[in-house]
Write an enzyme that holds these catalytic residues in place. Structure first.
Site, PDB file in Angstrom:
ATOM      1  N   HIS A 131      -5.598   7.836   1.767  1.00  0.00           N
ATOM      2  CA  HIS A 131      -4.750   7.762   0.622  1.00  0.00           C
ATOM      3  C   HIS A 131      -3.707   9.024   0.784  1.00  0.00           C
ATOM      4  CE1 HIS A 131      -6.717   4.600  -1.223  1.00  0.00           C
ATOM      5  NE2 HIS A 131      -7.875   5.316  -1.658  1.00  0.00           N
TER       6      HIS A 131
ATOM      7  N   SER B  28      -6.154  -0.980 -12.890  1.00  0.00           N
ATOM      8  CA  SER B  28      -7.151  -0.895 -11.788  1.00  0.00           C
ATOM      9  C   SER B  28      -7.669   0.334 -11.970  1.00  0.00           C
ATOM     10  CB  SER B  28      -6.671  -1.547 -10.580  1.00  0.00           C
ATOM     11  OG  SER B  28      -7.632  -1.456  -9.480  1.00  0.00           O
TER      12      SER B  28
ATOM     13  N   ARG C 241     -13.035  -5.865  -8.990  1.00  0.00           N
ATOM     14  CA  ARG C 241     -12.882  -6.215 -10.350  1.00  0.00           C
ATOM     15  C   ARG C 241     -12.437  -7.411 -10.636  1.00  0.00           C
ATOM     16  NH1 ARG C 241      -9.671  -5.546 -14.593  1.00  0.00           N
ATOM     17  NH2 ARG C 241      -7.795  -5.344 -13.054  1.00  0.00           N
TER      18      ARG C 241
ATOM     19  N   TYR D 251       0.242  -5.410  -2.457  1.00  0.00           N
ATOM     20  CA  TYR D 251      -0.601  -6.339  -2.674  1.00  0.00           C
ATOM     21  C   TYR D 251      -0.097  -7.716  -2.974  1.00  0.00           C
ATOM     22  CZ  TYR D 251      -5.022  -7.802  -5.543  1.00  0.00           C
ATOM     23  OH  TYR D 251      -6.126  -8.291  -5.756  1.00  0.00           O
TER      24      TYR D 251
ATOM     25  N   GLY E 139      -5.327  -2.335  -3.134  1.00  0.00           N
ATOM     26  CA  GLY E 139      -6.089  -3.422  -2.241  1.00  0.00           C
ATOM     27  C   GLY E 139      -6.430  -2.588  -1.028  1.00  0.00           C
ATOM     28  N   THR E 140      -6.878  -1.376  -1.037  1.00  0.00           N
ATOM     29  CA  THR E 140      -7.253  -0.838   0.195  1.00  0.00           C
ATOM     30  C   THR E 140      -8.710  -1.442   0.737  1.00  0.00           C
ATOM     31  OG1 THR E 140      -6.722   1.352  -0.852  1.00  0.00           O
ATOM     32  CG2 THR E 140      -7.984   1.459   1.057  1.00  0.00           C
ATOM     33  N   THR E 141      -9.489  -1.954   0.056  1.00  0.00           N
ATOM     34  CA  THR E 141     -10.840  -2.396   0.384  1.00  0.00           C
ATOM     35  C   THR E 141     -10.395  -3.681   1.237  1.00  0.00           C
ATOM     36  OG1 THR E 141     -11.478  -1.587  -1.433  1.00  0.00           O
ATOM     37  CG2 THR E 141     -13.033  -3.056  -0.277  1.00  0.00           C
ATOM     38  N   TRP E 142      -9.422  -4.469   0.614  1.00  0.00           N
ATOM     39  CA  TRP E 142      -8.851  -5.825   1.214  1.00  0.00           C
ATOM     40  C   TRP E 142      -8.371  -5.471   2.621  1.00  0.00           C
ATOM     41  CZ3 TRP E 142      -5.177  -9.267  -1.772  1.00  0.00           C
ATOM     42  CH2 TRP E 142      -4.996 -10.550  -1.584  1.00  0.00           C
TER      43      TRP E 142
ATOM     44  N   LYS F 227      -6.100   2.036  -5.234  1.00  0.00           N
ATOM     45  CA  LYS F 227      -6.028   0.747  -6.214  1.00  0.00           C
ATOM     46  C   LYS F 227      -5.073  -0.387  -5.807  1.00  0.00           C
ATOM     47  CE  LYS F 227      -9.134   1.079  -7.730  1.00  0.00           C
ATOM     48  NZ  LYS F 227     -10.408   1.256  -6.801  1.00  0.00           N
TER      49      LYS F 227
HETATM   50  P1  A3P Z   1      -8.146  -5.076  -9.558  1.00  0.00           P
HETATM   51  O1  A3P Z   1      -8.938  -3.814 -10.215  1.00  0.00           O
HETATM   52  O2  A3P Z   1      -6.822  -5.329 -10.290  1.00  0.00           O
HETATM   53  O3  A3P Z   1      -9.125  -6.187  -9.583  1.00  0.00           O
HETATM   54  P2  A3P Z   1      -8.571  -0.426  -3.848  1.00  0.00           P
HETATM   55  O4  A3P Z   1      -9.321  -1.282  -2.606  1.00  0.00           O
HETATM   56  O5  A3P Z   1      -7.512   0.258  -3.307  1.00  0.00           O
HETATM   57  O6  A3P Z   1      -9.384   0.678  -4.546  1.00  0.00           O
HETATM   58  O7  A3P Z   1      -8.008  -1.413  -4.880  1.00  0.00           O
HETATM   59  C1  A3P Z   1      -9.027  -2.052  -5.682  1.00  0.00           C
HETATM   60  C2  A3P Z   1      -8.199  -3.465  -6.211  1.00  0.00           C
HETATM   61  O8  A3P Z   1      -7.902  -4.242  -5.196  1.00  0.00           O
HETATM   62  C3  A3P Z   1      -9.050  -4.041  -7.101  1.00  0.00           C
HETATM   63  O9  A3P Z   1      -7.952  -4.547  -8.125  1.00  0.00           O
HETATM   64  C4  A3P Z   1      -9.922  -4.957  -6.676  1.00  0.00           C
HETATM   65  O10 A3P Z   1     -10.437  -6.219  -7.560  1.00  0.00           O
HETATM   66  C5  A3P Z   1      -8.897  -5.643  -5.510  1.00  0.00           C
HETATM   67  N1  A3P Z   1      -9.504  -6.166  -4.464  1.00  0.00           N
HETATM   68  C6  A3P Z   1     -10.628  -5.746  -3.581  1.00  0.00           C
HETATM   69  N2  A3P Z   1     -10.791  -6.297  -2.735  1.00  0.00           N
HETATM   70  C7  A3P Z   1     -10.084  -7.583  -2.883  1.00  0.00           C
HETATM   71  C8  A3P Z   1     -10.013  -8.693  -1.986  1.00  0.00           C
HETATM   72  N3  A3P Z   1     -10.761  -9.034  -1.232  1.00  0.00           N
HETATM   73  N4  A3P Z   1      -9.017  -9.592  -2.391  1.00  0.00           N
HETATM   74  C9  A3P Z   1      -8.017  -9.371  -3.577  1.00  0.00           C
HETATM   75  N5  A3P Z   1      -8.148  -8.208  -4.326  1.00  0.00           N
HETATM   76  C10 A3P Z   1      -9.333  -7.343  -3.796  1.00  0.00           C
END
Ligand code: A3P
Length: 336
Positions: free
Chosen positions: A145, A175, A302, A231, A83-86, A81
């Site tokens: 992770h 998150s 989210r 993040y 910002g792994t996806t980012w 949580k």
């Molecule tokens: P929030 O729940 O605070 O919105 P992970 O990818 O590690 O699971 O983290 C998820 C968090 O990263 C979520 O935070 C999500 O909204 C945020 N997130 C995912 N993609 C993002 C992006 N491209 N830019 C900014 N935040 C991002």
């Protein structure tokens, strides 16, 4: 107490592992003897001082014991949580930029049709097996992770590059809490319980402070090979982070690329606004029947903001978590 079920092949391999088998009787299931806790959407098992999702534990142990790092691996290690996806999207876009050309002029960049988690495999999820990792061409872009102590020590000794990402813990908790409740097929966790468990260190891949600290220390010991990111840094200046990461990965943006805006295109392509609006990320997902969870890709997107914790936690809860963080990071140089 719920015990994990282990596939026969994995169980055999685990039983051969010196780390745990030496302490147990021959006929005992080594995993079943470990402490397990419920509360979050799936049970967690305490293994070598970290709480891991019980259904993932066999895979995590296999990674520690059998994964063969390569010196040119790029490992995106993240606290969940954070910002792994980012990060997956950003690094994938940086290192593949010559392959896919200018994003502005194409509608076939993989990030437009595939979720970043599909493009950059996790090392310890059910769907990824060791053979898949072994057959990937070098340099591999991998994600995990797992805490550093649960990765093979060769990751450090071979000099694998690590990009570590963490986040302000109060925002992580909020998150997590949202994400976990979206993934849960059964009962949901209330915020007070989530807060208590998180503060005790009992969250997936927690304690979060030990997770952060292990990679923090590694980044101090191997500064050219391990970068420690937050993040909040990406949020406040994504272009700087994209440029710095490219440099760190030995693929800096040339002056010409900068003039053409290639670095800005990475930022745009990977932005929350862009990724969260794509069909694949709005409609896709994956499930795990054994763990009774279903994760929609949309739940990885989210809010995407910093400081959202104030909308859910009381001031007292915030102060309590801040104190805990100060205490845990005292003397390390790490601050939030
Ligand atoms: P929030 O729940 O605070 O919105 P992970 O990818 O590690 O699971 O983290 C998820 C968090 O990263 C979520 O935070 C999500 O909204 C945020 N997130 C995912 N993609 C993002 C992006 N491209 N830019 C900014 N935040 C991002």
């Amino acid at each position: 107490m719920e015990h994990v079920r282990v596939e026969t092949k994995e169980r055999d391999s685990i039983s051969q592992g010196a780390a745990i088998s030496s302490e147990i009787k021959h006929d005992e299931d080594p995993i079943a003897t470990l402490p397990t806790r419920e509360g979050w959407s799936t049970p967690l098992t305490l293994y070598n001082n970290f709480w891991l999702r019980s259904h993932l534990l066999p895979k995590c142990i296999l990674i520690k014991e059998n994964f063969k790092p390569r010196h040119d691996d790029i490992i995106l290690a993240t606290s969940p949580k954070s910002g792994t996806t980012w990060l997956k999207a950003i690094v994938f876009a940086i290192i593949n930029r010559s392959r896919y050309g200018s994003f502005a002029n194409t509608d076939h960049h993989p990030l437009l049709t595939q979720n970043p988690h599909t493009l950059v495999p996790f090392m310890c999820v059910k769907g990824t097996d060791l053979k898949q990792l072994e057959t990937m061409p070098s340099p591999r872009l991998l994600a995990t992770h797992l805490p550093l102590s649960l990765l093979p020590t060769a990751v450090s000794t071979m000099g694998c590059r690590i990009v570590y990402l963490c986040r302000e813990p109060k925002d992580v908790l909020i998150s997590w809490w949202h994400y976990d409740n979206k993934a849960a097929q059964g009962s949901k966790i209330d915020l007070d319980t989530a807060f208590a468990m998180f503060s005790e260190g009992c969250s997936s891949f927690g304690p979060f402070w030990d997770h952060y600290l292990q990679y923090w220390k590694e980044s101090l010991q191997r500064p050219g090979e391990v970068v420690f990111l937050r993040y909040e840094e990406i949020s406040s200046d994504p272009l700087k982070v994209v440029r710095d990461l490219a440099l760190f990965l030995g693929m800096h943006f040339t002056e010409e690329e900068k003039r053409n805006g290639a670095d800005e295109e990475v930022v745009r392509l990977c932005s929350f606004k862009n990724l969260s609006s794509l069909d694949v990320n709005k409609n896709g997902g994956f499930g795990n029947a054994e763990a009774k969870i279903y994760v929609r890709y949309s739940s990885h997107f989210r809010h995407g903001k910093t400081g959202d914790w104030v909308n859910y936690m009381t001031k007292e809860m915030g102060e309590k978590l801040d104190c805990l963080v100060d205490e845990k990071f005292k003397g390390s140089g790490l601050k939030f």
